[in-house]
Design an enzyme around this catalytic site. Structure first.
Site, PDB file in Angstrom:
ATOM      1  N   ASP A 122       0.759  -1.293   0.122  1.00  0.00           N
ATOM      2  CA  ASP A 122      -0.178  -0.010  -0.107  1.00  0.00           C
ATOM      3  C   ASP A 122       0.807   1.118  -0.129  1.00  0.00           C
ATOM      4  O   ASP A 122       0.477   2.263  -0.698  1.00  0.00           O
ATOM      5  CB  ASP A 122      -0.926   0.003   1.126  1.00  0.00           C
ATOM      6  CG  ASP A 122      -2.248  -1.023   1.084  1.00  0.00           C
ATOM      7  OD1 ASP A 122      -2.170  -1.528   0.056  1.00  0.00           O
ATOM      8  OD2 ASP A 122      -2.899  -1.267   2.116  1.00  0.00           O
TER       9      ASP A 122
ATOM     10  N   LYS B  25     -16.990   3.892   0.191  1.00  0.00           N
ATOM     11  CA  LYS B  25     -16.313   3.033  -0.840  1.00  0.00           C
ATOM     12  C   LYS B  25     -15.732   2.044  -0.224  1.00  0.00           C
ATOM     13  O   LYS B  25     -14.752   2.048   0.346  1.00  0.00           O
ATOM     14  CB  LYS B  25     -15.376   4.121  -1.453  1.00  0.00           C
ATOM     15  CG  LYS B  25     -14.975   3.754  -2.926  1.00  0.00           C
ATOM     16  CD  LYS B  25     -14.105   4.730  -3.489  1.00  0.00           C
ATOM     17  CE  LYS B  25     -13.608   4.403  -4.954  1.00  0.00           C
ATOM     18  NZ  LYS B  25     -12.735   3.167  -5.069  1.00  0.00           N
TER      19      LYS B  25
ATOM     20  N   SER C  69     -15.311   3.947 -13.640  1.00  0.00           N
ATOM     21  CA  SER C  69     -14.573   4.155 -12.521  1.00  0.00           C
ATOM     22  C   SER C  69     -14.870   5.727 -12.076  1.00  0.00           C
ATOM     23  O   SER C  69     -15.563   6.621 -12.567  1.00  0.00           O
ATOM     24  CB  SER C  69     -13.158   4.099 -12.729  1.00  0.00           C
ATOM     25  OG  SER C  69     -12.501   4.903 -13.874  1.00  0.00           O
ATOM     26  N   LEU C  70     -14.207   6.124 -11.002  1.00  0.00           N
ATOM     27  CA  LEU C  70     -14.570   7.618 -10.412  1.00  0.00           C
ATOM     28  C   LEU C  70     -13.331   8.296 -10.402  1.00  0.00           C
ATOM     29  O   LEU C  70     -12.358   8.061 -10.118  1.00  0.00           O
ATOM     30  CB  LEU C  70     -15.274   7.411  -9.351  1.00  0.00           C
ATOM     31  CG  LEU C  70     -16.681   6.612  -8.970  1.00  0.00           C
ATOM     32  CD1 LEU C  70     -17.060   6.751  -7.703  1.00  0.00           C
ATOM     33  CD2 LEU C  70     -17.499   7.336  -9.959  1.00  0.00           C
TER      34      LEU C  70
HETATM   35  S1  IVH Z   1     -20.643   3.691  -7.264  1.00  0.00           S
HETATM   36  C1  IVH Z   1     -20.786   5.202 -11.841  1.00  0.00           C
HETATM   37  N1  IVH Z   1     -20.472   2.777  -4.894  1.00  0.00           N
HETATM   38  O1  IVH Z   1     -15.348   2.227  -6.712  1.00  0.00           O
HETATM   39  C2  IVH Z   1     -20.500   4.962 -10.298  1.00  0.00           C
HETATM   40  N2  IVH Z   1     -18.654   2.081  -6.180  1.00  0.00           N
HETATM   41  O2  IVH Z   1     -14.093   4.111  -8.657  1.00  0.00           O
HETATM   42  C3  IVH Z   1     -20.381   3.641  -9.737  1.00  0.00           C
HETATM   43  N3  IVH Z   1     -16.813   1.007  -5.355  1.00  0.00           N
HETATM   44  O3  IVH Z   1     -16.131   0.793  -9.970  1.00  0.00           O
HETATM   45  C4  IVH Z   1     -19.680   3.369  -8.724  1.00  0.00           C
HETATM   46  N4  IVH Z   1     -17.743   1.026  -3.284  1.00  0.00           N
HETATM   47  O4  IVH Z   1     -15.769  -1.047  -7.958  1.00  0.00           O
HETATM   48  C5  IVH Z   1     -19.757   2.914  -6.315  1.00  0.00           C
HETATM   49  N5  IVH Z   1     -20.424   2.170  -2.438  1.00  0.00           N
HETATM   50  C6  IVH Z   1     -19.937   2.246  -3.876  1.00  0.00           C
HETATM   51  C7  IVH Z   1     -18.632   1.718  -4.005  1.00  0.00           C
HETATM   52  C8  IVH Z   1     -18.142   1.686  -5.284  1.00  0.00           C
HETATM   53  C9  IVH Z   1     -16.784   0.471  -3.950  1.00  0.00           C
HETATM   54  C10 IVH Z   1     -15.906   0.827  -6.270  1.00  0.00           C
HETATM   55  C11 IVH Z   1     -16.454   0.359  -7.331  1.00  0.00           C
HETATM   56  C12 IVH Z   1     -16.407   1.181  -8.626  1.00  0.00           C
HETATM   57  C13 IVH Z   1     -15.114   2.149  -8.102  1.00  0.00           C
HETATM   58  C14 IVH Z   1     -15.333   3.565  -8.769  1.00  0.00           C
END
Ligand code: IVH
Length: 673
Positions: free
Chosen positions: A39, A117, A84-85
């Site tokens: 990490d 997240k 992704s975000l």
């Molecule tokens: S929403 C369009 N909610 O984070 C947005 N994502 O970088 C959809 N992830 O691909 C994602 N916890 O693998 C969302 N509570 C959560 C999440 C989450 C983990 C991951 C997921 C996504 C990535 C975004």
């Protein structure tokens, strides 16, 4: 330029190492390092790339979206792309994000949906007419891998959706549920315990294990590794059936999927920020690992309208909490001397941000600790913040050790740093101390210095009185002198009513010391009166001096590495920080007055003996008029003041440098006139 080459080289080294660890982990199933090291290195690489985007390479481990497609699984195209975000890190970032959306959709007031997240891997579950039919990993966002058989082993993935009145529409046709596959912390620990008991190596971290498990070709192995699925999205062909993210969560829950109960909706950013702050503290108590929060525009129609840039939707961001473990390089090891004579080693680090603040030193505790962890100058180390203010070294990344490196020789370092002192290490102790029961001796010396001439100038408090106060147990540190009461002092043999009153009064008059005097009085090694003045001029308060980095300090004329390190080390000692707080609490408030007076910007050197005043008095006068008193002639010296018995070498140097040579009476004219 130099910096860029260095960073480039460092990024390359980090990438190579991370790839090696990934290989050990995923392919050999035999990791050689702990999750902290992985990490830490990953965070450092991300940091370098964030600061120097030109150094990002397409094959950098940071650029991976989802995971590589492996042979052995069937490829499946996603009907809706898996995104992704974008990361954000603080309130300003969040505000900027909202502003961008406001520019695109002026006048639309957004509701914000927030959730934890999760740190796992994304997976999409497809239900046809309510029956589980396929599970697909994210892959590259467009095409993923069919991991249906493995996902079927996950206990909380329903093989059939639940019926509930009002939600029948989701049991007809295609319902896609997206979410995160995680391994719960507890399950991970239990699994590792089992492995240790049968002599197998421990797994590095739950995220890697979950990802590795899902891509196991043998579902038999998967059943031995407890996974958990948590939904965060519900997609229908007719998108109008899902009006908001909150509704998607509700519906998924009703259909029988697990969703985070923490998800919330806020009407404004203040609510969002409160959620962020709250979970910063509580997130460690969650059953799974998390590295931040997700913040989205709740309304799905608006979400879609805002569109996608690159791989990221405009209407959502990932809020990342500050790393609590990072890697950096040990530039030097410095041994500080505590008030009791204990020698405490401190690592001087290449500055990094840890848990949101810039840090540049770490505590190394004692000689044994350095030996046990084999910490060397030049090493790359993982540092972390425990309960205390000062970060600590967790471990050394041996692979990044410079070729020419030597074990740290504590005794040798002690004698070169403090040639005038002798040290001993009492039987059974880990700490080296100044020889003899010197604790009180050092304390007495430092109080004498602090209260003495040219510092606080408490002339009624001579050496013998200091000894008496310390021996009577009335003064344990510098600040304690401001706690003394008449009643305490008058009891001592050396004091009578009048002298006790006098002392109390004299001490009280020093409660608003000039900043430079106060800095000088702290007794920081290598700081003399001119350096104290320079520091006061530059930093103007104890608080900003406390925060100064080595680089800040080096930018002060006349301060070199040794002095800069000594200052940083002094302010890295928790006892010293407590001492400063204590001064403050006792009402000792140093003040800074910008240099004014006719000698501002003028540098003086004095040589020979003066008739009308001592050198110290002359220096004081020069400083009080804003001038600088230098110990030796330098390029920027303006005046050489000559007294009696002047050495010729100084005169010659002054002539060479074009320094004005003046006599004592001319100095007096400058001061007076
Ligand atoms: S929403 C369009 N909610 O984070 C947005 N994502 O970088 C959809 N992830 O691909 C994602 N916890 O693998 C969302 N509570 C959560 C999440 C989450 C983990 C991951 C997921 C996504 C990535 C975004």
């Amino acid at each position: 330029m130099m910096n860029l080459t260095k960073n480039k080289q460092r990024a390359e080294e980090l990438r190579e190492l991370i790839l090696k660890y990934n290989y050990e982990y995923h392919v050999l199933d035999n990791p050689s390092v702990s999750n902290a090291v992985w990490d830490g290195l990953f965070a450092e690489l991300k940091r370098i790339e964030a600061e120097h985007s030109e150094l990002i390479t397409p094959d950098s481990p940071t650029q991976r979206v989802g995971s590589k497609l492996l042979d052995g699984f069937e490829k499946v195209a996603h009907k809706t792309r898996m995104l992704s975000l974008n990361d954000v890190f603080d309130r300003a970032d969040v505000e900027a994000w909202v502003k961008r959306m406001d520019n695109l959709l002026p006048g639309v007031k957004h509701e914000f949906f927030t959730d934890i997240k999760m740190d796992g891997l994304a997976c999409s579950l497809i239900y046809i007419d309510g029956v589980f039919s396929q599970a697909v990993t994210r892959g590259d966002g467009f095409v993923g891998e069919d991991v249906t058989d493995n996902v079927k082993t996950i206990r909380n993935v329903p093989l059939k959706l639940r019926y509930e009145k009002g939600y029948e529409q989701f049991l007809v046709g295609r319902t896609e549920i997206r979410g995160e596959i995680v391994m719960l912390k507890k399950d991970f620990e239990d699994l590792n315990k089992k492995r240790v008991s049968v002599g197998e190596p421990e797994f590095a971290n739950p995220r890697n294990l979950a990802a590795g498990t899902i891509r196991q070709l043998d579902p038999q192995i998967v059943t031995t590794r407890p996974l958990n699925f948590r939904a965060y999205d519900l997609i229908r062909d007719d998108v109008s059936q899902v009006s908001s993210w909150m509704f998607a969560y509700q519906a998924a829950g009703i259909l029988g999927l697990s969703c985070n109960q923490q998800a919330s909706v806020f009407g404004d950013l203040n609510g969002v920020m409160k959620f962020i702050d709250e979970w910063d503290k509580k997130r460690h108590d969650l059953p799974f690992n998390t590295d931040g929060l997700v913040v989205k525009v709740n309304d799905r129609a608006q979400f879609t309208k805002l569109g996608i840039v690159g791989k990221q939707p405009r209407a959502a961001v990932a809020y990342k909490y500050a790393a609590e473990k990072v890697t950096t390089i040990i530039k030097d090891i410095f041994i500080g001397l505590g008030r009791t004579g204990a020698a405490t080693p401190v690592a001087i680090l290449q500055p990094v941000t840890l848990a949101g603040s810039q840090i540049q030193h770490a505590s190394l505790h004692n000689a044994d600790e350095i030996k046990r962890k084999d910490i060397r100058i030049g090493d790359t180390v993982v540092i972390f913040k425990a309960g205390d203010i000062i970060p600590q070294v967790e471990s050394v990344v041996l692979e990044l050790r410079p070729k020419k490196s030597f074990a740290f020789d504590f005794e040798e370092a002690l004698s070169s740093e403090y040639p005038e002192l002798k040290f001993e290490r009492p039987e059974g102790e880990v700490v080296y101390r100044v020889k003899g029961t010197t604790g009180p001796i050092l304390l007495k010396r430092s109080i004498e210095y602090f209260t003495g001439k040219g510092v606080m100038d408490i002339d009624t408090l001579g050496k013998k009185n200091v000894i008496a106060l310390v021996d009577a147990g009335l003064v344990d540190d510098l600040a304690d002198i401001y706690k003394l009461t008449f009643e305490q002092i008058v009891k001592l043999d050396r004091f009578a009513d009048i002298s006790a009153h006098k002392l109390i009064d004299a001490i009280a008059t020093t409660k608003k010391p000039k900043l430079d005097r106060f800095i000088l009085g702290l007794g920081i090694r290598h700081i003399g009166s001119q350096t104290a003045v320079d520091l006061a001029n530059k930093f103007q308060s104890i608080n900003s001096l406390k925060k100064a980095t080595i680089e800040d300090l080096l930018s002060v004329d006349g301060i070199g590495e040794v002095v800069a390190e000594s200052i940083v080390v002094w302010f890295s000692d928790e006892d010293n920080l407590k001492l400063l707080d204590k001064f403050d609490a006792l009402g000792v408030k140093p003040y800074y007055q910008p240099a004014t007076g006719k000698l501002v910007g003028q540098n003086f050197v004095i040589t020979g003996t003066l008739k009308t005043m001592s050198r110290d008095e002359a220096a004081d006068k020069i400083r009080s008029l804003g001038g600088t008193f230098q110990a030796a002639i330098a390029r920027d010296t303006d005046y050489l003041v000559t007294g009696e018995n002047v050495g010729s070498s100084k005169l010659k140097k002054a002539q060479d440098y074009g320094v004005k040579i003046i006599k004592e009476d001319e100095l007096n004219n400058l001061i007076r006139g």
